[in-house]
Design an enzyme around this catalytic site. Structure first.
Site, PDB file in Angstrom:
ATOM      1  N   MET A 184      16.125  -4.997 -14.343  1.00 37.24           N
ATOM      2  CA  MET A 184      14.732  -4.855 -14.581  1.00 37.24           C
ATOM      3  C   MET A 184      14.295  -4.789 -15.924  1.00 37.24           C
ATOM      4  SD  MET A 184      13.328  -4.361 -11.672  1.00 37.24           S
ATOM      5  CE  MET A 184      11.806  -3.640 -11.886  1.00 37.24           C
ATOM      6  N   SER A 238       6.953  -2.016  -9.451  1.00 43.88           N
ATOM      7  CA  SER A 238       7.451  -2.422  -8.309  1.00 43.88           C
ATOM      8  C   SER A 238       7.399  -4.093  -8.339  1.00 43.88           C
ATOM      9  CB  SER A 238       6.602  -2.101  -7.079  1.00 43.88           C
ATOM     10  OG  SER A 238       6.789  -2.353  -5.941  1.00 43.88           O
ATOM     11  N   LYS A 259       4.253   5.585  -6.882  1.00 42.34           N
ATOM     12  CA  LYS A 259       5.150   4.561  -6.686  1.00 42.34           C
ATOM     13  C   LYS A 259       6.422   5.053  -5.815  1.00 42.34           C
ATOM     14  CE  LYS A 259       8.241   1.174  -7.503  1.00 42.34           C
ATOM     15  NZ  LYS A 259       9.431   1.407  -7.171  1.00 42.34           N
ATOM     16  N   HIS A 261       4.858   4.593  -2.419  1.00 39.38           N
ATOM     17  CA  HIS A 261       4.759   2.823  -2.353  1.00 39.38           C
ATOM     18  C   HIS A 261       5.849   2.723  -1.557  1.00 39.38           C
ATOM     19  CE1 HIS A 261       6.419  -0.823  -3.407  1.00 39.38           C
ATOM     20  NE2 HIS A 261       5.161  -1.312  -3.244  1.00 39.38           N
ATOM     21  N   ASN A 262       7.156   3.271  -2.134  1.00 37.72           N
ATOM     22  CA  ASN A 262       8.320   2.792  -1.419  1.00 37.72           C
ATOM     23  C   ASN A 262       8.497   3.327  -0.046  1.00 37.72           C
ATOM     24  OD1 ASN A 262       8.596   1.799  -4.082  1.00 37.72           O
ATOM     25  ND2 ASN A 262      10.753   2.610  -4.199  1.00 37.72           N
ATOM     26  N   GLU A 315       6.675   1.276   2.108  1.00 33.27           N
ATOM     27  CA  GLU A 315       7.654  -0.102   2.052  1.00 33.27           C
ATOM     28  C   GLU A 315       8.393   0.266   3.374  1.00 33.27           C
ATOM     29  OE1 GLU A 315       8.964  -1.319  -1.638  1.00 33.27           O
ATOM     30  OE2 GLU A 315      11.099  -1.623  -0.539  1.00 33.27           O
TER      31      GLU A 315
END
Ligand code: NBP
Length: 480
Positions: free
Chosen positions: A15, A130, A185, A188-189, A192
């Site tokens: 990353m 992300s 975040k 968000h995951n 997901e």
């Protein structure tokens, strides 16, 4: 050594390396550092043609290399490693400098770190990033939380390196103070996880009720990707299902082990939802589905249990059923997003973050794993009504789910009848029915609580709190 790098990146695994390259490609001189110096050298030499890298071998050198106020992005492993790196830099930095944690930190850690650094006058931005390594290189979705001042210092850089939404805006927004960005975040995951599980259930159900080969099901997902389900996850599902294993010639999906792993952000989402008292049943079922898949002994024992064999549908019925699965998938997806958004709303109230949900939907629209056309409508809904109590209160979504609810029920009943597990479809439908039920059996639960624990209850017909003397004459006592 170059003494005025615009920005620094420490932590150059997949990353950090790609984020540093993204920054360099946008014209920033990037000071780069990694605990193991070989990674720093590899980046500086291997990608020298992409821009200006300033390799450094210590925190002290990093601080000396950065222009002021210093901007340092930390891209190391979440948890203790992040604390270690912050502790190393804190005495070297000056008031007004900014540390950005771009890792997957738990939002509570971000709150703690931000408060501690604030005492030293150092700004701290907790930025969820992300899009995986590809996103870090070519444009991620970025979810920063921290002070407005810290955000303003980073905004031009983040705008440059973020993905671009279909409206042409960068997929980044200041989502609130301290842990707001990492919280968004995390959810968000969680979403997901739910989205992936719903897609997996749709595939599994179609396969078991039609007998179609994965390649044929890939076509169905391709078709769905041209409609309202258009999304990165549906797109890659079609690619995966169409893929054949090079060694065996078999469908790839049939040669990989059916045990899904997880790194922990889905679990955090559910743990946090429990603390906030918010139902995220779709995400929870997705997390549990992954855990169950890995319980080999439990599954081996369960494989002997009786159940129906799925019936294979004829071509016409199969086509009709696939249309129903599309409705069920869409409706369940709306529920999963509605639950996740509710969780953000609840945290925003609890921590006084004032998160703009339209901005969240916009940031999720590009660069990240859950990017989907449908998020345009979510953004529009919260732009029109920032105080919308639920996504399901939006007339457009309510109407679509109203149309989908009958096929959704048929899909869940068929799955149940045929013994095909659909935990996320069923949880989403149950959530929908719970919300629309005027009188829930919670009344009985509360009466039971009063019976065994004198936990009291409220009445529908008058105000106040009451207790019934269950162990004596069953007379009712007003408590307040
Ligand atoms: P990893 O999460 O695998 O972490 C490896 C990096 O952390 C290496 O640079 C390593 O240095 C460094 N590190 C460790 Br481990 N302990 C350290 C310590 N005590 N002091 C200094 N450095 C230390 O890297 P990644 O997959 O690139 O992810 C970076 C961050 O981004 C993580 O927080 C991750 O959760 C988040 N993230 C990852 C993805 C993804 O798709 N991978 C997506 C989104 C967010 P070394 O080289 O010396 O061992």
């Amino acid at each position: 050594m170059h003494t005025s790098a615009h920005i620094g990146v420490t932590g150059l695994a997949v990353m950090g390396r790609n984020l540093a390259r993204n920054l360099a490609r946008h014209g920033y001189a990037v000071a780069i550092h990694n605990r193991t110096p070989q990674r720093t050298r590899d980046l500086a030499t291997g990608c020298a043609n992409e821009g200006t890298f300033v390799p450094v071998e210590s925190a002290k050198e990093m601080v000396a290399a950065l222009e002021r106020p210093r901007r340092l992005i930390v891209m190391v492993q979440a948890g203790q490693a992040t604390d270690d790196v912050i502790a190393e830099y804190t005495p070297l930095l000056e008031a007004g400098d900014v540390i950005v944690d771009g890792g997957n930190a738990h939002f509570a850690d971000t709150r703690r770190r931000e408060a501690a650094l604030r005492q030293a006058g150092i700004h701290f931005l907790g930025a969820g990033i992300s899009g995986g390594e590809e996103g870090a290189l070519n444009g991620p979705s970025i979810m920063p939380g921290g002070s407005s001042h810290a955000y303003d210092l980073l905004a031009p850089v983040l705008n440059d390196i973020a993905a671009t939404t279909p409206e042409g805006t960068p997929a980044v927004a200041h989502l609130g103070p301290d842990g707001a960005g990492h919280f968004v975040k995390m959810v968000h995951n969680g979403i997901e996880y739910a989205d992936m599980q719903l897609i997996a259930e749709a595939y599994h159900l179609i396969r078991h009720t039609t007998g179609y080969e994965p390649q044929r099901i890939a076509e169905i997902f391709r078709e769905w990707n041209r409609g309202r389900l258009n999304s990165y996850l549906v797109e890659i599902t079609a690619e995966v299902l169409a893929h054949r294993d090079a060694d065996t010639g078999l469908p790839f999906i049939d040669v990989i082990a059916d045990t899904a792993e997880q790194k922990g952000t889905g679990r955090w989402t559910v743990q946090t939802a429990l603390d906030l008292g918010v139902p995220v049943s779709g995400i929870a079922e997705a997390v549990f589905a992954r855990s169950t898949s890995g319980h080999a002994t439990l599954r081996a024992a369960g494989s002997a249990l009786p159940g129906p064999a799925p019936t294979i549908l004829g071509e016409d019925d199969a086509a009709r059923f696939i249309g129903q699965v599309e409705q069920a998938l869409y409706a369940s997806k709306v529920i999963a997003y509605a639950q996740g958004i509710h969780q953000i709303q609840a945290a925003s109230r609890t921590y006084a973050w004032n998160v703009d949900l339209a901005a969240v939907a916009a940031v999720w629209r590009a660069g990240c794993i859950i990017r989907a056309s449908f998020l345009d409508r979510v953004r529009e809904s919260y732009t029109a009504r920032p105080d919308l109590p639920s996504l399901l209160a939006d007339p457009g979504f309510a109407c679509e789910i109203g149309t989908a609810q009958l096929p959704w029920r048929l899909v869940v009943s068929r799955a149940t009848r045929d013994g095909v597990p659909v935990p996320a479809f069923a949880a989403a439908l149950t959530h929908y029915d719970t919300l629309r039920t005027p009188r829930l059996p919670a009344a009985l639960t509360q009466a039971q609580r009063d019976y065994f624990g004198a936990h009291t209850y409220r009445r529908n017909d008058r105000p106040g709190v009451y207790h019934t003397r269950w162990d004596s004459d069953r007379s009712e006592q007003p408590i307040t």
